[in-house]
Design a protein around this motif. Structure first.
Motif, PDB file in Angstrom:
ATOM      1  N   ALA A 132       0.867  -1.179   0.000  1.00 48.58           N
ATOM      2  CA  ALA A 132       0.000   0.000   0.000  1.00 48.58           C
ATOM      3  C   ALA A 132       0.902   1.226   0.000  1.00 48.58           C
ATOM      4  N   LEU A 133       0.913   1.975  -1.089  1.00 47.57           N
ATOM      5  CA  LEU A 133       1.834   3.086  -1.282  1.00 47.57           C
ATOM      6  C   LEU A 133       1.086   4.411  -1.314  1.00 47.57           C
ATOM      7  N   GLY A 134       1.552   5.371  -0.502  1.00 51.90           N
ATOM      8  CA  GLY A 134       1.000   6.713  -0.590  1.00 51.90           C
ATOM      9  C   GLY A 134       0.200   7.182   0.604  1.00 51.90           C
ATOM     10  N   SER A 135       0.317   6.501   1.743  1.00 48.86           N
ATOM     11  CA  SER A 135      -0.429   6.940   2.918  1.00 48.86           C
ATOM     12  C   SER A 135       0.405   6.778   4.178  1.00 48.86           C
ATOM     13  N   ASN A 136       0.319   7.804   5.054  1.00 51.17           N
ATOM     14  CA  ASN A 136       0.967   7.755   6.374  1.00 51.17           C
ATOM     15  C   ASN A 136      -0.030   7.461   7.487  1.00 51.17           C
ATOM     16  N   ASP A 137      -1.231   7.071   7.123  1.00 47.72           N
ATOM     17  CA  ASP A 137      -2.282   6.823   8.105  1.00 47.72           C
ATOM     18  C   ASP A 137      -2.019   5.503   8.832  1.00 47.72           C
ATOM     19  N   PRO A 138      -1.929   5.507  10.164  1.00 43.87           N
ATOM     20  CA  PRO A 138      -1.675   4.255  10.894  1.00 43.87           C
ATOM     21  C   PRO A 138      -2.787   3.217  10.728  1.00 43.87           C
ATOM     22  N   SER A 139      -3.969   3.652  10.286  1.00 44.46           N
ATOM     23  CA  SER A 139      -5.052   2.685  10.097  1.00 44.46           C
ATOM     24  C   SER A 139      -4.761   1.730   8.951  1.00 44.46           C
ATOM     25  N   ILE A 140      -3.950   2.178   7.971  1.00 46.36           N
ATOM     26  CA  ILE A 140      -3.640   1.259   6.873  1.00 46.36           C
ATOM     27  C   ILE A 140      -2.601   0.232   7.313  1.00 46.36           C
ATOM     28  N   ASP A 141      -1.785   0.565   8.318  1.00 40.51           N
ATOM     29  CA  ASP A 141      -0.889  -0.439   8.900  1.00 40.51           C
ATOM     30  C   ASP A 141      -1.722  -1.569   9.486  1.00 40.51           C
ATOM     31  N   ALA A 142      -2.774  -1.184  10.233  1.00 40.15           N
ATOM     32  CA  ALA A 142      -3.666  -2.186  10.821  1.00 40.15           C
ATOM     33  C   ALA A 142      -4.403  -2.963   9.735  1.00 40.15           C
ATOM     34  N   GLU A 143      -4.781  -2.281   8.662  1.00 45.63           N
ATOM     35  CA  GLU A 143      -5.471  -2.952   7.560  1.00 45.63           C
ATOM     36  C   GLU A 143      -4.602  -4.024   6.931  1.00 45.63           C
ATOM     37  N   VAL A 144      -3.333  -3.703   6.708  1.00 45.88           N
ATOM     38  CA  VAL A 144      -2.408  -4.662   6.095  1.00 45.88           C
ATOM     39  C   VAL A 144      -2.266  -5.908   6.979  1.00 45.88           C
ATOM     40  N   ILE A 145      -2.111  -5.700   8.270  1.00 42.95           N
ATOM     41  CA  ILE A 145      -1.999  -6.835   9.193  1.00 42.95           C
ATOM     42  C   ILE A 145      -3.302  -7.627   9.213  1.00 42.95           C
ATOM     43  N   ALA A 146      -4.431  -6.913   9.218  1.00 42.09           N
ATOM     44  CA  ALA A 146      -5.737  -7.575   9.244  1.00 42.09           C
ATOM     45  C   ALA A 146      -5.950  -8.423   8.003  1.00 42.09           C
ATOM     46  N   LEU A 147      -5.509  -7.932   6.844  1.00 46.53           N
ATOM     47  CA  LEU A 147      -5.660  -8.698   5.611  1.00 46.53           C
ATOM     48  C   LEU A 147      -4.908 -10.024   5.708  1.00 46.53           C
ATOM     49  N   ALA A 148      -3.682  -9.975   6.225  1.00 47.29           N
ATOM     50  CA  ALA A 148      -2.886 -11.198   6.363  1.00 47.29           C
ATOM     51  C   ALA A 148      -3.564 -12.179   7.318  1.00 47.29           C
ATOM     52  N   VAL A 149      -4.022 -11.674   8.456  1.00 43.38           N
ATOM     53  CA  VAL A 149      -4.688 -12.539   9.435  1.00 43.38           C
ATOM     54  C   VAL A 149      -5.958 -13.136   8.847  1.00 43.38           C
ATOM     55  N   GLU A 150      -6.725 -12.313   8.131  1.00 43.57           N
ATOM     56  CA  GLU A 150      -7.972 -12.783   7.526  1.00 43.57           C
ATOM     57  C   GLU A 150      -7.704 -13.878   6.502  1.00 43.57           C
ATOM     58  N   LEU A 151      -6.634 -13.739   5.722  1.00 42.45           N
ATOM     59  CA  LEU A 151      -6.290 -14.772   4.743  1.00 42.45           C
ATOM     60  C   LEU A 151      -5.990 -16.088   5.444  1.00 42.45           C
ATOM     61  N   TYR A 152      -5.146 -16.038   6.465  1.00 48.16           N
ATOM     62  CA  TYR A 152      -4.799 -17.267   7.180  1.00 48.16           C
ATOM     63  C   TYR A 152      -6.030 -17.924   7.789  1.00 48.16           C
TER      64      TYR A 152
END
Length: 426
Positions: A132-152
């Motif tokens: 995810a390129l172009g954002s300094n919002d900490p919520s997208i950090d959580a989104e990235v982690i959530a996506l990985a957890v959701e996949l597993y």
């Protein structure tokens, strides 16, 4: 002597490749929900991309890359990871100019590293990752982690542990870097040659050393969390607060590092806690990078992502005895006897397949008994049986293999009959 497969590679055969297809389809499905779009980049790139994008102090660059010169004398490298290639494409194709930001991308592709093959690790492996390129919002950090957890979790894994840390901003990292140098320098001669070389270039990498991980100085090394400035603390607090809001359990590990110079703020790993999975428990690693795009010629652009190995994911699923939801069977097998019948079977098979029916027939001129055995091996649900005499009458015999029930059907109705049976099974 037969030519052998290269060490550290594998053939993924029918019966196994379906696992890969299932996982890849699930990954694409999750990415679609999170609005990440697929990107496909070359398998080889300019070597300079990885020297600058991965870092010349990393084991990947120093020891593991497959690098070669082409006929024009250019140095090229088989990609060892996906982030640098995605960042290069982001710059080359001016994705930073899009009004829709951040740019959210995912990839699934083969990577190459010359390392010692072991369980779940290969020299050619398949990696799934997102950026995810172009954002300094900490919520997208959580989104990235959530996506990985959701996949597993969508793939049936339950024994997971999310480990997270903050590397801080540039100021925090510099203060921590100085503290690490002061900590290790008096006894650096007790460490391996790699760590001695990293002391001045990138001392954070010492904390990630496998050879010296049991050295007493490792346990007492300065924690990055003690050097975070106020801005970095606030950022990290927001990330973990979002994770709590999403119901994602996590552990904070101050020794978790991402050793490249452009990594800042969030770093995380997802591990398997299943018994029997192996000594190396990490399934996925990721983090925020705020200098990579600029390093390879683009504008200053924040980013965050992760990557995981499909091979290790499959190993984790096997360790948890996850069953893959697919059948190794076909819908229909055509048993034909007699020259005219065999000729007609070719067209019937074609019509069945056009109707969406998975169908097969004999190609080796086998007797009827052998054809039925072939149908059993393929786990055919139905067989269509006819010979030249049946063709004269315009009929076929259709047998349900599980029950043994058999009935006569007009030849012209055979495809519709199997189609109706298949629809009724859904």
């Amino acid at each position: 002597m037969a030519i052998q497969i290269p060490r550290g590679t594998q053939d993924i055969l029918p019966g196994t490749v379906e696992k890969w297809q299932y996982i890849e389809a699930k990954a694409k499905e999750i990415c679609e929900l999170y609005n990440y779009k697929e990107i496909r980049t070359p398998i080889f790139e300019s070597t300079e991309l990885f020297l600058r994008g991965v870092g010349d102090t990393t084991d990947v660059v120093q020891k593991e890359m497959y690098t070669f010169e082409d006929r024009g004398g250019r140095s090229l490298t088989l990609r060892p990871e996906g982030t640098a290639s995605v960042a290069r494409s982001y710059v080359n194709n001016k994705m930073f100019g899009s009004p829709t930001q951040p740019t959210k991308l995912y990839y699934i592709g083969q990577m190459f590293r010359y390392e010692r093959p072991q369980a779940g690790r290969f020299r050619q492996f398949v990696q799934f990752g997102i950026e995810a390129l172009g954002s300094n919002d900490p919520s997208i950090d959580a989104e990235v982690i959530a996506l990985a957890v959701e996949l597993y979790k969508s793939l049936g894994l339950n024994n997971l542990k999310v480990v997270i840390n903050s590397l801080g901003d540039k100021e925090s990292r510099q203060a921590h870097r100085d503290a690490l140098i002061n900590h290790f320098q008096p006894r650096i001669n007790e460490f391996c040659g790699d760590c001695q070389g990293r002391l001045e270039k990138n001392p954070l990498r010492i904390l990630d050393c496998k050879k010296d991980r049991d050295h007493e100085l490792m346990a007492t090394a300065p924690s990055i969390l003690d050097y975070l400035n106020e801005e970095s603390k606030v950022y990290f607090d927001k990330v973990v607060a979002y994770l709590s809001t999403l119901g994602i359990q996590y552990e904070i590990d101050p020794n978790l590092v991402r050793g490249l110079d452009y990594y800042y703020h969030t770093a995380f790993e997802i591990m398997s806690t299943s018994e029997g999975f192996g000594a190396i428990t990490t399934l996925c690693g990721g983090g925020r990078y705020n200098g990579l795009v600029q390093e390879i010629g683009g504008p200053e652009t924040p980013g965050i992502g992760f990557a995981l190995s499909i091979e290790r994911l499959i190993s984790a699923m096997e360790a948890e005895n996850v069953k893959f939801p697919f059948e190794d069977s076909i819908d229909c097998y055509v048993v034909a006897l007699g020259d005219k019948a065999k000729e007609t079977a070719v067209k019937l098979l074609f019509d069945l397949r056009k109707a969406g029916i998975v169908a097969e027939k004999d190609y080796q001129d086998k007797k009827m008994k052998a054809q039925f055995k072939a149908a059993d091996r393929l786990q055919a649900k139905y067989t269509i049986v006819f010979g030249d005499d049946e063709l004269e009458k315009g009929v076929v015999s259709i047998k349900e293999m599980e029950t043994g029930e058999q009935q006569e059907v007009a030849f012209e109705d055979a495809v519709a009959f199997i189609t109706a049976k298949k629809s009724g099974e859904r």
